[in-house]
Scaffold this motif. Sequence first.
Motif, PDB file in Angstrom:
ATOM      1  N   SER A 227       1.109  -1.516   0.177  1.00 39.52           N
ATOM      2  CA  SER A 227      -0.172  -0.178  -0.183  1.00 39.52           C
ATOM      3  C   SER A 227       1.220   1.249  -0.222  1.00 39.52           C
ATOM      4  N   PRO A 234     -10.779   5.032  -1.723  1.00 41.45           N
ATOM      5  CA  PRO A 234     -10.522   3.513  -1.599  1.00 41.45           C
ATOM      6  C   PRO A 234     -10.342   3.774  -3.148  1.00 41.45           C
ATOM      7  N   ALA A 337      -7.496  -0.106  -3.583  1.00 45.21           N
ATOM      8  CA  ALA A 337      -7.655  -0.993  -1.982  1.00 45.21           C
ATOM      9  C   ALA A 337      -8.269  -2.272  -2.246  1.00 45.21           C
ATOM     10  N   ARG A 340     -11.054  -5.322  -0.817  1.00 42.23           N
ATOM     11  CA  ARG A 340     -11.345  -4.582   0.201  1.00 42.23           C
ATOM     12  C   ARG A 340     -11.991  -3.054   0.234  1.00 42.23           C
ATOM     13  N   GLY A 341     -11.210  -2.206  -0.925  1.00 41.18           N
ATOM     14  CA  GLY A 341     -12.390  -0.962  -1.518  1.00 41.18           C
ATOM     15  C   GLY A 341     -13.744  -1.183  -1.293  1.00 41.18           C
ATOM     16  N   GLN A 344     -16.310  -2.483   0.979  1.00 38.51           N
ATOM     17  CA  GLN A 344     -16.154  -1.483   1.533  1.00 38.51           C
ATOM     18  C   GLN A 344     -17.516  -0.236   0.679  1.00 38.51           C
TER      19      GLN A 344
END
Length: 358
Positions: A227, A234, A337, A340-341, A344
């Motif tokens: 990262s 994100p 991201a 996960r992005g 979300q």
Amino acid sequence: MNKQKILKPTASNVHRAAKIIKRGGVVAFPTETVYGLGADAFNEKAVCRIFEVKKRPSFDPLIVHVASMREAVLLWSSVPDAAKVLMQKFWPGPLSIVLPKSSRVPDVVTSGLETVAVRMPAHPVALELIRKAGCPIAAPSANLFGYTSPTAALSVAEDLGDKIDAVLDGGPSTVGLESTVVKIEGGKIYLLRPGGVSVEAIEKALRLKVKRSVGKTKLESPGQMESHYAPQAPLVLMGEKSDAFIKKLQRLQNAWRKKGGQWPKIACISYSGKKAKGLFCAELVLSPKRDLYQAASRLFQGIRKLDRMRPVLMIASPFPMQNIGLAINDRLQKASAGKRGWKQFMLSFPKALIGNQT
Ligand code: AMP
Ligand code: MG
């Protein structure tokens, strides 16, 4: 940031900035890649301040900037012919060369590694600053660690504000992406980070294949941490199947609209063409004429601009994997991201609406 700290790059201001560096201060300055946050590479305390200001982990080594090949050679313990060829061909320019360090280079600069990355930037203000300071300047990008690199003085001021002593404003960075980092070891050349000088050009200059794998340890080149360069929103990469990705979003939007819901703010970054009408709050096309170098020079400023709109999601299309396209994809990949992005984002929809569209 106090406006008086943003300095026009007049001779007297460069002189003033050089004096700050000599006294152990930290100054942000323009380079052709991105803005750097510089300190006297021989002053351990000053170098420590760079890490503090940026909140950069101490295991992430700095690149040392010089104004001549002669100065570079003094920082290394030995200089193979391949390094001489690269310096002659690409310096001043966006190429950092990693070789075993000489005893003059403090450990804090290299995070304890036995090697040091050195480069000669191709920006007149950077070169003048190094010459006037009379020392090599250790400098990472002038942003908070992990965030998108700054390619304009104002972005530096936004990120680091009052924590630094001054910023020299040399206008927008023309390359717009960090330097390529290569390591020469045992007659072989390794790519540690793609950047402003293409692998193709290095291979042509050396008549040697550049090895893409980093080798032994993951932290050999910490710019390769997963990262990095990330915006607040994100960021999700569309991958090769970007048309299918857009269609999926459109289906979601239609379903959502039927329910009378307000479609969330999604920003899009693409290479040369607009993707879809009405789907995005902003769509940034980096190079309508499909020039990868133009796209690179606009990437970080573009990400920052979209981020300021506070979208819930930023999506980006892939770039061709050639020349500087390799570096653009690398930065997007690290800024992303990933799953996960996307997860979300999907969680912001009622389950009844999206079913199993994950
Ligand atoms: P930045 O200054 O933020 O562009 O990051 C500099 C990057 O250069 C680091 O994160 C490393 O990936 C790389 N680098 C610097 N020095 C070395 C070194 N001695 N060996 C390997 N990679 C290095
Ligand atoms: Mg950086």
